[in-house]
Enzyme design. Structure first.
Site, short mmCIF file in Angstrom:
data_model
loop_
_atom_site.label_atom_id
_atom_site.label_comp_id
_atom_site.label_asym_id
_atom_site.label_seq_id
_atom_site.Cartn_x
_atom_site.Cartn_y
_atom_site.Cartn_z
N SER A 1 0.84 -1.20 0.00
CA SER A 1 0.00 0.00 0.00
C SER A 1 0.87 1.25 0.00
CB SER A 1 -0.87 0.04 1.26
OG SER A 1 -1.41 -1.21 1.54
N SER B 1 4.84 1.56 7.21
CA SER B 1 5.20 2.75 6.44
C SER B 1 6.02 3.75 7.24
CB SER B 1 3.91 3.45 5.97
OG SER B 1 3.20 3.94 7.10
N LYS C 1 0.96 -11.01 6.98
CA LYS C 1 1.15 -9.62 7.41
C LYS C 1 -0.21 -9.18 7.93
CE LYS C 1 1.79 -5.31 4.90
NZ LYS C 1 1.43 -4.38 5.94
N ASP D 1 1.78 0.23 12.75
CA ASP D 1 2.95 0.70 13.50
C ASP D 1 2.55 1.26 14.86
OD1 ASP D 1 3.49 0.27 10.87
OD2 ASP D 1 4.24 2.28 10.45
N GLU D 2 1.36 1.89 14.91
CA GLU D 2 0.90 2.50 16.16
C GLU D 2 0.47 1.44 17.17
OE1 GLU D 2 -0.16 2.57 13.14
OE2 GLU D 2 -2.15 3.45 12.88
N TYR E 1 -1.19 -11.09 2.74
CA TYR E 1 -1.34 -9.70 3.17
C TYR E 1 -2.80 -9.48 3.54
CZ TYR E 1 -0.98 -4.54 2.89
OH TYR E 1 -1.00 -3.19 3.15
O1 NGF Z 1 -0.30 2.30 4.91
C1 NGF Z 1 -1.05 1.50 5.41
C2 NGF Z 1 -2.46 1.47 5.00
N1 NGF Z 1 -0.70 0.65 6.36
C3 NGF Z 1 0.69 0.52 6.76
C4 NGF Z 1 1.09 -0.89 6.56
O2 NGF Z 1 0.26 -1.78 7.25
C5 NGF Z 1 0.94 -1.13 5.06
C6 NGF Z 1 0.95 0.95 8.17
O3 NGF Z 1 2.32 1.02 8.33
C7 NGF Z 1 2.11 -1.65 4.46
O4 NGF Z 1 2.98 -2.06 5.14
C8 NGF Z 1 2.13 -1.69 3.00
O5 NGF Z 1 1.40 -2.48 2.43
O6 NGF Z 1 2.86 -0.93 2.39
C9 NGF Z 1 0.32 2.33 8.43
O7 NGF Z 1 0.68 3.24 7.44
C10 NGF Z 1 0.73 2.88 9.77
O8 NGF Z 1 0.51 1.95 10.77
C11 NGF Z 1 -0.03 4.18 10.07
O9 NGF Z 1 -1.39 3.90 10.28
O10 NGF Z 1 -3.24 1.56 6.07
#
Ligand code: NGF
Length: 288
Positions: A44, A204, A161, A187-188, A133
């Site tokens: 994502s 992310s 994941k 992450d939170e 995923y």
């Molecule tokens: O960006 C998203 C969409 N989720 C990411 C992660 O779960 C997605 C998460 O890090 C991911 O790793 C990917 O597919 O690239 C969040 O951005 C973060 O926890 C802030 O909410 O929701």
């Protein structure tokens, strides 16, 4: 040791084409400065679901070349076009990727047999490991523990994941599948996920907050709950500010402040406003 994977961003130019130099800089920053264990490519965060097949392949190729074996790689090849997913799985396997991942098919209300057939079809032509995923809040697809068990009957599927806030499900998964890999996706919520025994995290915000996420992991490893809470709380101050200002644009601006040519997001995502840029710079100053 728990693994920390950055969900790789893509640097785009103003017109929405891949900025190869910028993408390589993001990768280098994650290896050299963030010192993460691996990269999740084509997720994502990489704005993958806005891209055509050729662009996805280019990103997989650049990531493979630039990392040159320095860190683990997971290639997210999932697509509602199953032909494309199969093609991408073969493509990354030929490049040398050892692990792929695929988002659950989304938008249509697929039944479980269709989801299972999707994974088995992607895996039929390749010998790589697969990490499912699962991100129900974006896909609308929630899998039960029994359904995961059925997917795991395909031995190439090594884990998931897990991007969900369902800690009851996470605990049930950990207990039922002690040998499968479970990576936290929010992450939170890294600390509660670690407390339930995940094998690592993919996210992310690790593009700009990997050291603190690592500190949370280390504190949990030492069973120092007070320190782990403190680290997570500081991370969450940052994540809250990033989310309020626009997730990917803000992370990209913070990276720009670090000297990384992280570029723009791709339309339909918006370019950042002047106010957003100023706020992102303020957030950056809280980090240094
Ligand atoms: O960006 C998203 C969409 N989720 C990411 C992660 O779960 C997605 C998460 O890090 C991911 O790793 C990917 O597919 O690239 C969040 O951005 C973060 O926890 C802030 O909410 O929701």
């Amino acid at each position: 040791m728990k693994k920390l994977y950055t969900a790789l961003l893509t640097s785009f130019d103003k017109e929405g084409y891949i900025n190869e130099k910028g993408l390589r800089e993001i990768i280098r920053f994650n290896i050299d400065v963030n010192q993460v264990d691996g990269l999740y490519v084509g997720g994502s965060t990489g704005e993958n679901f806005l891209l055509d097949t050729a662009s996805k392949k280019l990103i997989f190729k650049i990531a493979f070349e630039e990392t040159n074996g320095a860190v683990d790689l997971i290639a997210q090849v999932g697509s509602n076009d199953l032909h494309e997913a199969v093609e991408l799985a073969k493509y990354v396997t030929d490049l040398g990727y050892k692990t792929i991942s695929a988002v659950t098919p989304y938008y249509y209300k697929f039944d479980f047999e269709e989801v299972k057939n999707y994974y088995n079809t992607i895996l039929a032509g390749v010998e790589t490991d697969m990490i499912i995923y699962s991100i129900p809040f974006l896909t609308g697809v929630s899998l039960s523990v029994d359904q995961f068990a059925e997917l795991f009957e395909n031995e190439k599927i090594k884990g998931v994941k897990f991007t969900a806030a369902d800690f009851y499900l996470l605990e049930r998964m950990r207990t039922r599948f002690p040998d499968k890999l479970i990576y936290a996706g929010f992450d939170e919520m890294l600390l509660p996920a670690l407390s339930l025994g995940v094998d690592g995290a993919i996210g992310s915000t690790f593009n700009v907050n990997a050291k603190r996420a690592r500190a949370t992991m280390e504190a949990v490893e030492k069973r120092d709950l007070d320190q782990a809470f403190l680290e997570q709380s500081k991370s969450n101050d940052l994540i809250e500010a990033i989310l309020a200002n626009g997730l990917y644009n803000t992370i990209k601006i913070i990276l720009q402040e670090e000297g990384v040519d992280a570029g723009y997001c791709k339309e339909p995502m918006k370019k950042p406003s002047v106010e957003q840029i100023e706020r992102a710079k303020e957030i950056y100053r809280t980090l240094v």
